[in-house]
Design an enzyme around this catalytic site. Structure first.
Site, mmCIF file in Angstrom:
data_model
loop_
_atom_site.group_PDB
_atom_site.id
_atom_site.type_symbol
_atom_site.label_atom_id
_atom_site.label_comp_id
_atom_site.label_asym_id
_atom_site.label_seq_id
_atom_site.Cartn_x
_atom_site.Cartn_y
_atom_site.Cartn_z
ATOM 1 N N HIS A 1 -32.797 20.575 49.349
ATOM 2 C CA HIS A 1 -31.746 19.593 49.084
ATOM 3 C C HIS A 1 -31.067 19.174 50.407
ATOM 4 C CE1 HIS A 1 -29.759 18.296 45.145
ATOM 5 N NE2 HIS A 1 -29.047 17.633 46.026
ATOM 6 N N SER B 1 -31.668 8.275 42.359
ATOM 7 C CA SER B 1 -30.889 9.420 41.872
ATOM 8 C C SER B 1 -30.250 9.117 40.516
ATOM 9 C CB SER B 1 -29.784 9.737 42.895
ATOM 10 O OG SER B 1 -28.840 10.626 42.337
ATOM 11 N N LYS C 1 -38.382 19.234 41.997
ATOM 12 C CA LYS C 1 -37.882 19.092 43.369
ATOM 13 C C LYS C 1 -36.899 20.225 43.645
ATOM 14 C CE LYS C 1 -35.119 15.899 46.221
ATOM 15 N NZ LYS C 1 -33.801 16.509 46.268
ATOM 16 N N TYR D 1 -31.231 14.825 36.531
ATOM 17 C CA TYR D 1 -30.467 16.053 36.329
ATOM 18 C C TYR D 1 -30.346 16.229 34.821
ATOM 19 C CZ TYR D 1 -28.858 16.223 41.237
ATOM 20 O OH TYR D 1 -28.798 16.319 42.598
ATOM 21 N N THR E 1 -34.746 17.711 39.472
ATOM 22 C CA THR E 1 -34.166 18.517 40.551
ATOM 23 C C THR E 1 -33.758 19.873 39.998
ATOM 24 O OG1 THR E 1 -33.491 16.574 41.754
ATOM 25 C CG2 THR E 1 -32.306 18.600 42.268
HETATM 26 C C1 LIG Z 1 -25.782 12.506 50.644
HETATM 27 C C2 LIG Z 1 -26.925 13.123 49.903
HETATM 28 C C3 LIG Z 1 -27.004 12.993 48.527
HETATM 29 C C4 LIG Z 1 -28.081 13.523 47.839
HETATM 30 N N1 LIG Z 1 -28.175 13.315 46.489
HETATM 31 C C5 LIG Z 1 -29.233 13.845 45.819
HETATM 32 C C6 LIG Z 1 -29.387 13.596 44.422
HETATM 33 O O1 LIG Z 1 -28.605 12.893 43.809
HETATM 34 N N2 LIG Z 1 -30.425 14.196 43.807
HETATM 35 C C7 LIG Z 1 -31.331 14.980 44.472
HETATM 36 O O2 LIG Z 1 -32.248 15.494 43.856
HETATM 37 N N3 LIG Z 1 -31.229 15.194 45.792
HETATM 38 C C8 LIG Z 1 -30.214 14.643 46.473
HETATM 39 N N4 LIG Z 1 -30.123 14.845 47.827
HETATM 40 C C9 LIG Z 1 -31.168 15.607 48.546
HETATM 41 C C10 LIG Z 1 -32.279 14.659 49.059
HETATM 42 O O3 LIG Z 1 -33.013 14.154 47.983
HETATM 43 C C11 LIG Z 1 -33.237 15.346 50.019
HETATM 44 O O4 LIG Z 1 -33.699 16.526 49.425
HETATM 45 C C12 LIG Z 1 -32.647 15.663 51.389
HETATM 46 O O5 LIG Z 1 -31.723 14.683 51.778
HETATM 47 C C13 LIG Z 1 -33.758 15.727 52.432
HETATM 48 O O6 LIG Z 1 -33.264 16.133 53.677
HETATM 49 P P1 LIG Z 1 -32.902 15.120 54.880
HETATM 50 O O7 LIG Z 1 -31.610 14.472 54.528
HETATM 51 O O8 LIG Z 1 -32.823 16.030 56.045
HETATM 52 O O9 LIG Z 1 -34.030 14.130 55.017
HETATM 53 C C14 LIG Z 1 -29.074 14.273 48.539
HETATM 54 C C15 LIG Z 1 -28.981 14.393 49.926
HETATM 55 C C16 LIG Z 1 -27.946 13.826 50.614
HETATM 56 C C17 LIG Z 1 -27.897 13.950 52.113
#
Ligand SMILES: Cc1cc2nc3c(=O)[nH]c(=O)nc-3n(C[C@H](O)[C@H](O)[C@H](O)COP(=O)(O)O)c2cc1C
Length: 381
Positions: free
Chosen positions: A271, A121, A247, A145, A171
């Protein structure tokens, strides 16, 4: 404690993590409808929009084939020119050192051992350069981002290229951040001994609340560029030779735009239910996106993947690979690098069992006809 499922990791992590961090990792946006739906769509009621364009209601059922010699499975594949050992990777999750001191390096190294892709990330607590040095063997992608400060964004892209990252994951579902109510209640902030390691000064330590809500949300509003449009993909493509993956796509229309603007792939994602609440589960929208662009782009998916059958269902409906977000954090919180190694081993084994029991020896054997809604059976009666 023996970990035999993702839920085992989650349960232990819920005890290990302190409230500010646990709530941050587990929350969805708003009423958390989409967060629940991501999971329920694999387990219970799902509405799949089939190619014919109508909605079928029912449980997602598997139609296994038998007597097909599954003694030797072949589950490795090529994604954007990279050989991976099995079609699961680790999605970008911000601020992983809140879960365990080893943070992103634990997840990246474990992914390397398992032969999986790891996505770092922008909002990581480990810098691009430190991560690349600590996990040189892992196939790494960088999640981007776009900041209001375009020179800063450009420097992130350059650093990702120089550090050997193999793709940029842009993203596109976060022009502002979803309203995660627990973070607002907790006035979420990054603990003061940690920082956003890809930045310096204010930008590194700026995840604290100034006006009394979630510090992360305030950071995003002040720094991320909400004017971004598809035209900015052109700008990004001029900046870099790295393939661009978008994404956060949830519709065939946007998937077609991703193709038109020259992206190499798409991650179908909401997300993890953390942005717009009330969007469908990702597995529900996958068929329409695969139908629109599956021949031209690499289509991947995340959201709610928790066991081998989920991976199989997503592949059957046309995804080339899937990613996990929260499970990687639960495993990290339980036992750092070893926890994630265990988790990936467990998911690999579980997927192999799903393949063997559906009569699939290779990934190509996983067919759309193996996943049907329950209503298809009811209509036959
Ligand atoms: C705590 C947390 C932080 C996340 N941070 C980012 C991020 O910095 N950038 C991003 O594109 N997606 C982020 N995501 C989304 C994840 O990349 C992903 O799309 C999502 O967690 C998938 O679902 P799941 O947790 O059910 O496996 C984050 C998700 C969580 C749970």
């Amino acid at each position: 404690m023996a970990f035999v499922s993702v839920s085992d990791f989650e349960q232990k992590a819920s005890v290990e993590l302190e409230k500010n961090a646990l709530d941050y990792y587990k929350s969805g946006a708003g009423e958390q409808l989409t967060l629940r739906l991501n999971r329920e769509a694999f387990q219970r009621v799902v509405r799949l929009r089939f190619n014919l364009g109508f909605w079928l209601l029912g449980l997602l059922r598997l139609r296994p084939r038998c007597l097909r010699d599954v003694s030797q499975l072949e589950i490795s594949c090529m994604i954007l020119g990279h050989h991976i050992e099995f079609p699961l990777g680790i999605a970008p999750v911000a601020m992983q050192k809140m879960a365990h001191p080893v943070g992103e390096i634990g997840n990246a190294r474990a992914a390397g051992v398992a032969g999986c892709i790891f996505i770092l990330s922008t909002l990581a607590t480990t810098s691009l350069e430190d991560l690349a040095a600590a996990a040189p063997e892992t196939c790494k992608w960088f999640q981007l981002y776009i900041y209001k400060d375009r020179a800063l964004t450009e420097s992130l892209v350059r650093r990702a290229e120089n550090a050997g990252f193999k793709a940029l994951v842009l993203t596109v579902d976060a022009p502002v951040f979803g309203q995660r109510r627990d973070d607002v209640r907790n006035k979420f902030s990054l603990p003061s001994h940690l920082s956003l390691a890809n930045f310096h000064g204010e930008l590194a330590s700026g995840v604290v609340s100034v006006i009394g809500g979630s510090g992360l949300s305030e950071y995003v509003v002040s720094q991320f560029d909400p004017t971004v449009t598809w035209q900015d993909i052109k700008w990004l493509k001029l900046l870099t030779h790295l393939p661009i993956i978008v994404k956060g796509v949830l519709t065939a229309e946007d998937a077609e735009l991703a193709r038109e603007f020259g992206c190499a792939g798409i991650i179908v994602s909401n997300h993890g239910g953390r942005q717009l609440d009330s969007t469908p589960a990702t597995i529900e929208v996958l068929p329409e996106i695969v139908k629109a662009v599956g021949k031209d782009l690499v289509v991947m998916l995340d959201g709610g993947i928790r066991e081998g059958n989920d991976i199989l269902k997503a592949l059957a409906l046309g995804a080339q690979m899937v990613f996990i977000g929260r499970p990687s954090i639960w495993a990290l919180a339980c036992d750092g690098l070893r926890g994630v190694e265990q988790l990936l081993g467990l998911l690999r084994k579980d997927f192999e069992i799903s393949m063997a029991l559906t009569g699939c020896r290779t990934l190509a054997d996983i067919q759309a006809t193996m996943v049907v809604p329950e209503s298809a059976y009811r209509r036959l009666k």
